[in-house]
Design a protein around this motif. Structure first.
Motif, mmCIF file in Angstrom:
data_model
loop_
_atom_site.group_PDB
_atom_site.id
_atom_site.type_symbol
_atom_site.label_atom_id
_atom_site.label_comp_id
_atom_site.label_asym_id
_atom_site.label_seq_id
_atom_site.Cartn_x
_atom_site.Cartn_y
_atom_site.Cartn_z
ATOM 1 N N ILE A 1 5.884 10.306 12.856
ATOM 2 C CA ILE A 1 4.757 10.847 12.089
ATOM 3 C C ILE A 1 5.256 11.950 11.165
ATOM 4 N N SER A 2 6.117 12.833 11.704
ATOM 5 C CA SER A 2 6.620 13.944 10.891
ATOM 6 C C SER A 2 7.566 13.491 9.792
ATOM 7 N N TRP A 3 8.439 12.531 10.081
ATOM 8 C CA TRP A 3 9.427 12.184 9.055
ATOM 9 C C TRP A 3 9.114 10.926 8.268
ATOM 10 N N GLN A 4 8.055 10.205 8.619
ATOM 11 C CA GLN A 4 7.653 9.053 7.815
ATOM 12 C C GLN A 4 6.243 9.179 7.272
ATOM 13 N N SER A 5 5.284 9.484 8.128
ATOM 14 C CA SER A 5 3.888 9.523 7.702
ATOM 15 C C SER A 5 3.555 10.757 6.866
ATOM 16 N N VAL A 6 4.009 11.918 7.306
ATOM 17 C CA VAL A 6 3.662 13.152 6.599
ATOM 18 C C VAL A 6 4.144 13.152 5.146
ATOM 19 N N PRO A 7 5.372 12.723 4.846
ATOM 20 C CA PRO A 7 5.757 12.699 3.432
ATOM 21 C C PRO A 7 4.828 11.845 2.572
ATOM 22 N N ALA A 8 4.326 10.754 3.105
ATOM 23 C CA ALA A 8 3.373 9.928 2.362
ATOM 24 C C ALA A 8 2.035 10.648 2.215
ATOM 25 N N LEU A 9 1.593 11.309 3.291
ATOM 26 C CA LEU A 9 0.339 12.052 3.226
ATOM 27 C C LEU A 9 0.417 13.198 2.216
ATOM 28 N N MET A 10 1.575 13.801 2.078
ATOM 29 C CA MET A 10 1.725 14.935 1.161
ATOM 30 C C MET A 10 1.495 14.530 -0.300
ATOM 31 N N ASP A 11 1.622 13.260 -0.612
ATOM 32 C CA ASP A 11 1.364 12.782 -1.973
ATOM 33 C C ASP A 11 -0.126 12.580 -2.256
ATOM 34 N N ALA A 12 -0.943 12.634 -1.230
ATOM 35 C CA ALA A 12 -2.382 12.366 -1.380
ATOM 36 C C ALA A 12 -3.147 13.640 -1.737
ATOM 37 N N PRO A 13 -4.265 13.499 -2.442
ATOM 38 C CA PRO A 13 -5.151 14.650 -2.657
ATOM 39 C C PRO A 13 -5.671 15.151 -1.302
ATOM 40 N N ALA A 14 -6.050 16.411 -1.235
ATOM 41 C CA ALA A 14 -6.450 17.048 0.030
ATOM 42 C C ALA A 14 -7.504 16.273 0.819
ATOM 43 N N PRO A 15 -8.580 15.759 0.198
ATOM 44 C CA PRO A 15 -9.573 15.037 1.007
ATOM 45 C C PRO A 15 -9.003 13.783 1.678
ATOM 46 N N LEU A 16 -8.170 13.065 0.959
ATOM 47 C CA LEU A 16 -7.563 11.860 1.531
ATOM 48 C C LEU A 16 -6.543 12.235 2.592
ATOM 49 N N LEU A 17 -5.736 13.252 2.327
ATOM 50 C CA LEU A 17 -4.745 13.733 3.290
ATOM 51 C C LEU A 17 -5.425 14.109 4.601
ATOM 52 N N ALA A 18 -6.491 14.902 4.508
ATOM 53 C CA ALA A 18 -7.183 15.361 5.713
ATOM 54 C C ALA A 18 -7.777 14.201 6.495
ATOM 55 N N LYS A 19 -8.359 13.254 5.794
ATOM 56 C CA LYS A 19 -8.960 12.094 6.456
ATOM 57 C C LYS A 19 -7.889 11.258 7.162
ATOM 58 N N GLN A 20 -6.769 11.025 6.495
ATOM 59 C CA GLN A 20 -5.709 10.224 7.101
ATOM 60 C C GLN A 20 -5.048 10.960 8.266
ATOM 61 N N TRP A 21 -4.828 12.274 8.111
ATOM 62 C CA TRP A 21 -4.239 13.046 9.210
ATOM 63 C C TRP A 21 -5.146 12.968 10.439
ATOM 64 N N LYS A 22 -6.442 13.113 10.234
ATOM 65 C CA LYS A 22 -7.392 13.072 11.351
ATOM 66 C C LYS A 22 -7.308 11.743 12.092
ATOM 67 N N LYS A 23 -7.164 10.665 11.361
ATOM 68 C CA LYS A 23 -7.044 9.339 11.994
ATOM 69 C C LYS A 23 -5.767 9.274 12.847
ATOM 70 N N ILE A 24 -4.666 9.745 12.290
ATOM 71 C CA ILE A 24 -3.395 9.769 13.032
ATOM 72 C C ILE A 24 -3.531 10.643 14.275
ATOM 73 N N PHE A 25 -4.117 11.815 14.112
ATOM 74 C CA PHE A 25 -4.302 12.763 15.212
ATOM 75 C C PHE A 25 -5.162 12.158 16.321
ATOM 76 N N ASP A 26 -6.274 11.563 15.949
ATOM 77 C CA ASP A 26 -7.176 10.968 16.941
ATOM 78 C C ASP A 26 -6.511 9.825 17.707
ATOM 79 N N GLN A 27 -5.733 9.012 17.012
ATOM 80 C CA GLN A 27 -5.029 7.923 17.701
ATOM 81 C C GLN A 27 -3.961 8.482 18.637
ATOM 82 N N GLY A 28 -3.259 9.510 18.185
ATOM 83 C CA GLY A 28 -2.201 10.112 18.996
ATOM 84 C C GLY A 28 -2.717 10.759 20.265
ATOM 85 N N LYS A 29 -3.860 11.434 20.178
ATOM 86 C CA LYS A 29 -4.360 12.115 21.375
ATOM 87 C C LYS A 29 -4.900 11.136 22.414
ATOM 88 N N VAL A 30 -5.152 9.913 22.011
ATOM 89 C CA VAL A 30 -5.568 8.881 22.964
ATOM 90 C C VAL A 30 -4.348 8.193 23.590
#
Length: 197
Positions: free
Chosen positions: A36-65
Motif C-alpha cells: 500500500i505504501s510503495w505501490q498504492s500511495v504513489p498512485a493516490l498522490m496523483d489524485a485530487p484531494a476528494p478522490l485521494l481521500a475516498k480511495q484511501w478510505k476504501k483501502i483503510f476499511d478493507q485493511g482493518k477487516v
C-alpha cells in the motif's frame, strides 16, 4: 573436526501445514501492508484531494477487516509451534518472537497511527460531497493538514508497520529451516580436514 548433521526428523503433516499457513499468512500480511505504501500511495498522490481521500478510505476499511484476523491466525500458529519447542531453545525464541511481532500491527496502529488515521477519515468525510476532480478544494487547509500531506505521513508509518509481520515471518522461517532433511539420506556436512575423508 566433527561433522554437522544436516538431516532431522521429518515433522508431521499437521506441523508442516501449520508452518506453511503461518508463514503464508504473515508474509502476505507484510506484503499487503507494505505494498500500500510503495505501490498504492504513489498512485493516490496523483489524485485530487476528494478522490485521494475516498480511495484511501476504501483501502483503510478493507485493511482493518482483513489484517487483524490474518495477524491473529499467524500469531496463534507461531505460538503453537513455540509451545512444541523446548523453552529457551533458539526455535522456541524465534517462534515466540514471531507470535509477538506479527499481531503487534494492532497496537502499532492504535498508538502510532490513530491520529493520522482519524485526520484522513475526517478528510474523507468532509470531502465526500466535493467533486472528485476538484483540485482547489483544500486551498485554505493548514500546512501539514492537506489530504496529500497526511497521506505522506500515513504511508511512512504504514511502511514501518509492515516491518513487524515481515520480521516475524523471517524469524519463523528461520526456525522452520533450522531443522531440515536432505533427501531423507541422513547426510552430513564435513568441515575442515574431515571433508577429505
Amino acid at each position: 573436526m566433527n561433522s554437522i548433521p544436516i538431516s532431522a526428523t521429518r515433522p508431521s503433516t499437521s506441523i508442516r501445514v501449520a508452518q506453511v499457513v503461518g508463514l503464508t499468512a504473515s508474509a502476505y500480511l507484510a506484503g499487503s501492508i507494505g505494498s500500500i505504501s510503495w505501490q498504492s500511495v504513489p498512485a493516490l498522490m496523483d489524485a485530487p484531494a476528494p478522490l485521494l481521500a475516498k480511495q484511501w478510505k476504501k483501502i483503510f476499511d478493507q485493511g482493518k477487516v482483513a489484517a487483524p484476523p490474518m495477524a491473529v491466525i499467524s500469531a496463534a500458529i507461531f505460538g503453537g509451534l513455540a509451545y512444541r519447542e523446548p523453552v529457551g531453545s533458539s526455535n522456541f525464541n524465534l517462534y515466540t518472537a514471531a507470535a509477538l511481532l506479527v499481531p503487534s500491527i494492532v497496537p502499532y496502529t492504535v498508538f502510532l497511527m490513530s491520529t493520522v488515521n482519524s485526520k484522513l477519515q475526517e478528510k474523507a468525510s468532509s470531502l465526500a460531497s466535493a467533486s472528485l476532480t476538484d483540485t482547489a478544494v483544500e486551498s485554505g487547509a493548514a500546512e501539514g493538514e492537506t489530504a496529500h500531506e497526511l497521506l505522506e505521513k500515513w504511508a511512512t508509518l504504514n511502511l514501518g508497520r509492515s516491518l513487524l509481520p515481515l520480521i516475524g515471518t523471517l524469524a519463523a522461517g528461520w526456525a522452520i529451516v533450522d531443522k531440515f532433511e536432505v533427501l531423507g539420506l541422513g547426510a552430513s556436512l564435513k568441515l575442515g580436514a574431515d571433508r577429505m575423508g
